[in-house]
Structure formats: C-alpha cells, structure tokens
Write a protein that holds these residues in place. Structure first.
Motif, short mmCIF file in Angstrom:
data_model
loop_
_atom_site.label_atom_id
_atom_site.label_comp_id
_atom_site.label_asym_id
_atom_site.label_seq_id
_atom_site.Cartn_x
_atom_site.Cartn_y
_atom_site.Cartn_z
N SER A 1 77.45 26.91 -23.56
CA SER A 1 77.30 26.85 -22.11
C SER A 1 78.64 26.69 -21.39
CB SER A 1 76.40 25.67 -21.71
OG SER A 1 76.30 25.56 -20.29
N TRP A 2 78.75 27.35 -20.23
CA TRP A 2 79.85 27.13 -19.30
C TRP A 2 79.33 26.63 -17.95
CZ3 TRP A 2 79.18 29.87 -14.87
CH2 TRP A 2 78.40 31.03 -14.94
N LEU A 3 78.05 26.37 -17.85
CA LEU A 3 77.44 26.02 -16.57
C LEU A 3 77.87 24.62 -16.13
CD1 LEU A 3 73.85 27.35 -17.26
CD2 LEU A 3 75.67 28.47 -15.97
N PRO A 4 78.10 24.41 -14.84
CA PRO A 4 78.54 23.09 -14.36
C PRO A 4 77.46 22.04 -14.48
CG PRO A 4 78.06 24.56 -12.51
CD PRO A 4 77.97 25.40 -13.75
N TRP A 5 77.87 20.82 -14.75
CA TRP A 5 76.93 19.72 -14.92
C TRP A 5 76.48 19.10 -13.61
CZ3 TRP A 5 79.19 16.62 -19.70
CH2 TRP A 5 78.89 17.34 -20.87
N TYR A 6 76.96 19.61 -12.49
CA TYR A 6 76.46 19.12 -11.20
C TYR A 6 75.38 20.05 -10.66
CZ TYR A 6 80.45 22.18 -10.15
OH TYR A 6 81.36 23.21 -10.14
N VAL B 1 70.27 16.92 -25.73
CA VAL B 1 70.12 15.54 -26.22
C VAL B 1 68.67 15.28 -26.59
CG1 VAL B 1 70.32 13.10 -25.63
CG2 VAL B 1 72.10 14.70 -24.89
N ALA B 2 67.76 15.57 -25.65
CA ALA B 2 66.34 15.23 -25.86
C ALA B 2 65.70 16.09 -26.93
CB ALA B 2 65.58 15.38 -24.55
N ASN B 3 66.28 17.28 -27.22
CA ASN B 3 65.73 18.17 -28.24
C ASN B 3 66.63 18.31 -29.45
OD1 ASN B 3 63.20 19.21 -26.89
ND2 ASN B 3 64.70 19.75 -25.32
N GLY C 1 72.79 23.55 -15.45
CA GLY C 1 73.79 23.02 -16.37
C GLY C 1 73.47 21.61 -16.80
N LEU C 2 73.11 20.75 -15.85
CA LEU C 2 72.84 19.33 -16.16
C LEU C 2 71.60 19.17 -17.03
CD1 LEU C 2 73.51 16.26 -15.46
CD2 LEU C 2 71.68 16.49 -13.78
N VAL C 3 70.48 19.72 -16.57
CA VAL C 3 69.21 19.53 -17.25
C VAL C 3 69.07 20.47 -18.44
CG1 VAL C 3 66.70 19.48 -16.97
CG2 VAL C 3 68.18 18.76 -15.08
N GLY C 4 69.33 21.75 -18.21
CA GLY C 4 69.09 22.74 -19.26
C GLY C 4 70.10 22.73 -20.38
N CYS C 5 71.36 22.39 -20.07
CA CYS C 5 72.42 22.54 -21.08
C CYS C 5 73.14 21.24 -21.40
CB CYS C 5 73.42 23.60 -20.62
SG CYS C 5 72.68 25.22 -20.39
#
Length: 587
Positions: free
Chosen positions: A233-238, A251-253, A242-246
């Motif tokens: 992933s290169w998607l932003p965490w904001y 973590v949860a999976n 990016g935050l939820v999907g990547c």
C-alpha cells in the motif's frame, strides 16, 4: 517476500528481513471484541508491518509483537500525561512505525485517536495550518502529536486552538507510568475519522470498536483472504481506505503489509509495482483510479515493462475511493498484461467513512463489469428525438459486504425498484454512530439505522452501480448533468488528462445557472489557448446542449482532497472567490 540474497541485490543491509507472509498462527477474521484485542492476538504471530523508502527498499520491519510493546508504552505515557478514556488525541498520520504505535497507544489508553492529514502541495503552509486548526476545533483534542519535520506548522495550529502540541520524538521521551490501563468495550468509540473532503466544515465520523471490527471482518470475507496474501500500500493513513483498509485491517486479519509513503509514490509511482513484483506470495493492493492511471502513463512505448515487473501474483487489485474509470483500467491492462497482470484481478468496491469503510465489494475473479446507461436515464430527462443517444459506462461496484443492506430511494425516501437510479442508502452494524458533536448533521443523513450516503446509483441482480455524488450534480433548466460526463468529454481532447478538468454549476451575472468548466492548460501561446477554449466549448456543448463558461487556468491549479482526489467544491469556491486566476483570453 524477498530472500536475504535479493535484499542485498536491492541495496538493503544484510540481515534486514521483512516480516513473513505465512504464519503458523491460525488466522482470525477480525472476530474480536475490540481493536486492542485484535493487536493482542496478532502479536502472538510473526507477521507485521514493513516500511520502505522512496525506491521501495525496506527500511523498517515492524512485527506486530514489537508494535504492541511500543503501543503499550505509549498508552502508559498518555495516561501519565493526563489522558482519560473518551479524550481525543489528534495524530498527524504520517505512514510509519511512530504513528502506528501512537494510534494503538491511544486505543489502549481508552482515548480516541484522531488521524489528521499531512500537508499537500496545494495552498502552502498557511492553508495547512488553517485546515489543521479547523479540524482541531472540531474534535477538541487534549493533545496534538506530530512529526518533528512539520513541527512549526503543527505547533502553530495547536497554539491557535489552545491545544498542547508535541512532536512524537519528544513525546516518546516522556516517562511512562505504571497505572493499569482501562478495558474497552465493544460499543466504546475506537477512533474519530475525518473524510478527505473535511476542510472548512469538518464532520468527525464516530466509529465504535463493534462497527470497525464488523467491517474489517466483512472486508476480509469479501476478499476471501488466503494464507499467501500480503498487502502492499501507498495510501495515506488519514484517509479511510488507507487507515481502515490497509492499516487496521492487516492488524485485525493478521496480514503482513509493505508500505510506500504517499509522497514517495507521487514522485516514483512505479516503485509501487516494484514492491508488488518482489512479493513471493499473492498480493493485495488497492488504489483509486488515478493511481493506475499514473502508472500506465509512466510506462513509455519504448519501455518493456515485462523486463522490470512481475505482476502475475497480484491476486486482488482493488479499485475504490473515487469514480472508477473503465478506460483507465483498460489502459493499465494494456500496459501491464505482458508483466502477467490479469484483468480479473481488479476488485471494484464502494465505501465511505460513514460506513467505516466497505459497503460493497466485487466477488474476487469477476473483474470490472460495465453497463452502458443512456444519458437521459442519468439526467432524468425525456429523450429528445432531435438529439442522438449518448451512453456512459457505469462500473459494477460489487455486492453488499456481509451484514450490509443497500437500498435505492427517491428523494422523498420511497424505495425504488431494480435498475432505477436514485439515492444510495445503506444499513448495517458498521454504520457510524454519528458525527461528533453534530446532532443536526447526523439527523440529516441517518434515519432509523439507515445512512444516506450522498451518492446516486442503482441496483441490478444484487450488484450496486454508482453513478456519482448528489452534491456534485449540475442541474440546469430542470435537467441533471454529471460533472464526470463533462470532464471525461474534455479529457478525450489531445493534451488533457484525468485531473485537468473540474466542472461545476455557477450563477451567471444574468441570474442563470450554467456549468463552468476549469481546464488546466499547459500552452503559453495565445492563439493556441483561443483554439483550445473554442474546441473545449464545442465539446462541452455536444454533451450539455448549452454554451458553458470555459476557463483555462495554469497547471497544478485545481485543488485536491487530502487523499488526492479532485475537489470540485473547493475549486468552485476558489474560483468564485477570485483565488483561481484564469488566463486572459480575447473573446
């Protein structure tokens, strides 16, 4: 991932190894009570997050076990700093181990992490300070923690709002207490999310642990995760994808993930494909349409992509976060088929922050499916006999994820039958609790558990087709025009590309509503600008049947959201305020 010998060839320090793709730990599909429980479990295994530099070289493997230790230490520092359950802690979301540990540290402390964006190239320092200040005012945090590199801007925004600001290196030096940490419950708030368009009037989306984990489980079941899957992933965490999907989903999976910073992707987009090529397992990687577009454009006709890339193991190439362009997806296939990329890997999806993330996902292997919809069906107008029929390709965005319902409704809320275009509503356990401290905005889009997504679309055989955003629609003389149709028409002219054009409605001095079209122009020749304007005017007239306001503007002028999407609303506001300066062209 790559072996030690391949790492050495790539210029990495000997012995530096990414976290493994496979793990003996039995995979659980986000079936946890809280997000903290999910990290507790993932930390038993050997998978984790891996951070890479601008060229895609590994710089920091970060096993989940190490991340949990750091997060717990951060939680104790937060509690020692006076943070209590329910407090908000704003975090500037730079992709890296520091943010990951702080985000989960806030969760372990019982507070609410609030990811906020990094600066963008548009608007400069003051624009970023103003944006942060508005979002800080909205979420009312006890702390703002930020990277030291942008400390001056962040500290100023914090000062303006009376919030304590500190860079994360300094925060990590604070003493950690030994107090017992609070125990979260499923219906406690997990985090507060701002959508990419949240600037002047931000709405903080309240997501509980129950909603988050339900969506993460639905996401993993929808993608049909397998043991060899690895996320890139290169998607932003904001941004929610990016935050939820990547970030939170891996973590949860329990999925090892490789990250390229968003700004590094912008400079060297093909490094993304290099990272996928080096994955010895099967890759899962998401991007908005513009990411695929950039990569296809970067491969010149002289370049043999197959000499550089091996995309045969890219199992799921997710599409989402903006309108999916079938022509762009086809261009990507054309550019990278020789590298082993399979068009069936495309995984169209639809979602929004108010639903946590995923609302629908295409079943894996079905790829992109398109329906041609006649223009009058989209506009709601009667077909004129003197006007030729025109069609727009609408992409199938898949089926509702597990536990999610979708309805298409009239403006008054009346449900519509299949293949009738209307407003998209959804209902499920992962729909937000509401907007933070904004009961009116919550009531305006939620009713009896149903969420008005603000999007238009239709259902067909259980699949959802998304047509566009309700608020973007241009209504002139009772007829609807989608800005995407106008923008796509202009993009077909030589010299223009996706992202160069913004269409929206304005009121003329005579009081009439009309479309305005802003077009980024790279020519400095006056005669060429006149020719281009006239050609664009004729093209837009062929789509709308009207004479529209056509403005040529300098390159890199059109504003973007924090996730990189064109912001038509901001473009309109800047244009009307005189802050976007069109080229002066003779009538």
């Amino acid at each position: 991932m790559a072996t030690d010998s391949l790492l050495v060839e790539a210029g990495l320090p000997a012995g530096l190894s990414a976290t493994p793709t496979e793990d003996r730990l039995a995979r659980r599909f986000a079936d946890f009570t809280t997000l903290g429980d999910a990290l507790d479990y993932a930390a038993i295994g050997t998978r984790g997050l891996n951070f890479h530099d601008a060229r895609g070289a590994l710089t920091r493997p970060y096993p989940f076990a190490e991340m949990r230790r750091d997060a717990l230490a951060m939680a104790h520092r937060l509690v020692a700093s006076g943070i209590k359950p329910g407090d908000r802690v704003a975090l500037v979301a730079e992709t890296g181990a520091e943010f990951a540990a702080l985000f989960f540290g806030v969760v372990y402390a019982g507070a609410w992490p609030v990811p906020l964006p990094l600066p963008t190239s548009f608007g400069g320092a003051q624009s970023y300070i103003d944006q942060l200040a508005v979002q800080l005012s909205s979420c009312d945090p006890k702390l703002l923690i930020f990277p030291r590199e942008i400390g001056a801007m962040c500290a100023e925004a914090a000062r303006l709002q009376g919030v304590e600001g500190i860079d994360w290196a300094s925060f990590a030096e604070r003493p950690a207490g030994v107090t017992d940490l609070p125990r979260a419950a499923a219906d406690d708030v997990a985090y507060l999310q701002y959508s990419s368009g949240s600037t002047r009037f931000p709405h903080g989306v309240v997501i509980t642990h129950r909603a988050l984990l339900n969506n993460l489980a639905a996401h993993s079941h929808g993608m049909q995760l397998i043991g060899s899957d690895r996320c890139v992933s290169w998607l932003p965490w904001y941004h929610d994808m990016g935050l939820v999907g990547c970030f939170l989903s891996p973590v949860a999976n329990q999925v090892s993930t490789d990250y390229l910073k968003t700004e590094d992707f912008a400079r060297r987009p093909l490094a993304w494909l290099d990272m996928i090529s080096r994955n010895e397992g099967t890759s899962i990687s998401y991007s908005p349409t513009f990411g695929y577009d950039i990569c296809a454009r970067r491969i010149s006709s002289q370049t043999r992509a197959c000499d550089r890339f091996d995309l045969a193991r890219w199992r799921l190439a997710g599409n989402g976060a903006d309108m999916i362009r079938p022509d762009v997806m086809q261009a990507f296939v054309d550019a990278f088929t020789e590298c082993g990329f399979q068009a069936s890997a495309f995984l169209p999806s639809y979602g929004l922050a108010e639903a946590t993330l995923a609302v629908s996902i295409m079943p894996p292997g079905e790829g992109i499916r398109v329906e041609l919809v006649e223009e009058t069906q989209l506009s709601g107008a009667d077909q004129r006999r003197d006007r030729p029929q025109r069609y727009r390709a609408i992409v199938n965005c898949g089926k509702p994820v597990r536990d999610m319902e979708i309805q298409i409704r009239e403006e008054d809320g009346t449900p519509l039958p299949e293949r009738a275009i209307g407003k998209i509503w959804c209902r499920g356990p992962s729909v937000m609790a509401g907007y933070f401290r904004d009961a009116d905005a919550t009531a305006a889009c939620m009713a009896r558990g149903w969420l008005d997504t603000g999007d238009m679309g239709y259902l067909s055989d259980g699949y959802i087709y998304v047509v566009g955003r309700t608020k973007d629609m241009i209504i002139v003389n009772g007829r609807n025009h989608w800005p995407q149709d106008i923008e796509w028409a202009v993009e077909q002219l030589p010299g223009f590309k996706a992202g160069d054009i913004a269409a929206f409605a304005i009121t003329t001095p005579g009081g009439e509503e009309t479309p305005a079209v802003l077009v980024q122009c790279r020519s400095s020749d006056e005669a060429e600008r006149v020719r281009l304007r006239d050609e664009i005017r004729e093209r837009v007239r062929s789509v709308t049947g009207m004479n529209c306001v056509i403005e040529l503007i300098p390159p890199r002028t059109l504003p973007r959201t924090s996730s990189g999407k064109l912001s038509r609303a901001k473009a309109r506001n800047l244009y009307l305020a005189g802050e976007i300066k069109p080229y002066a062209i003779a009538a």
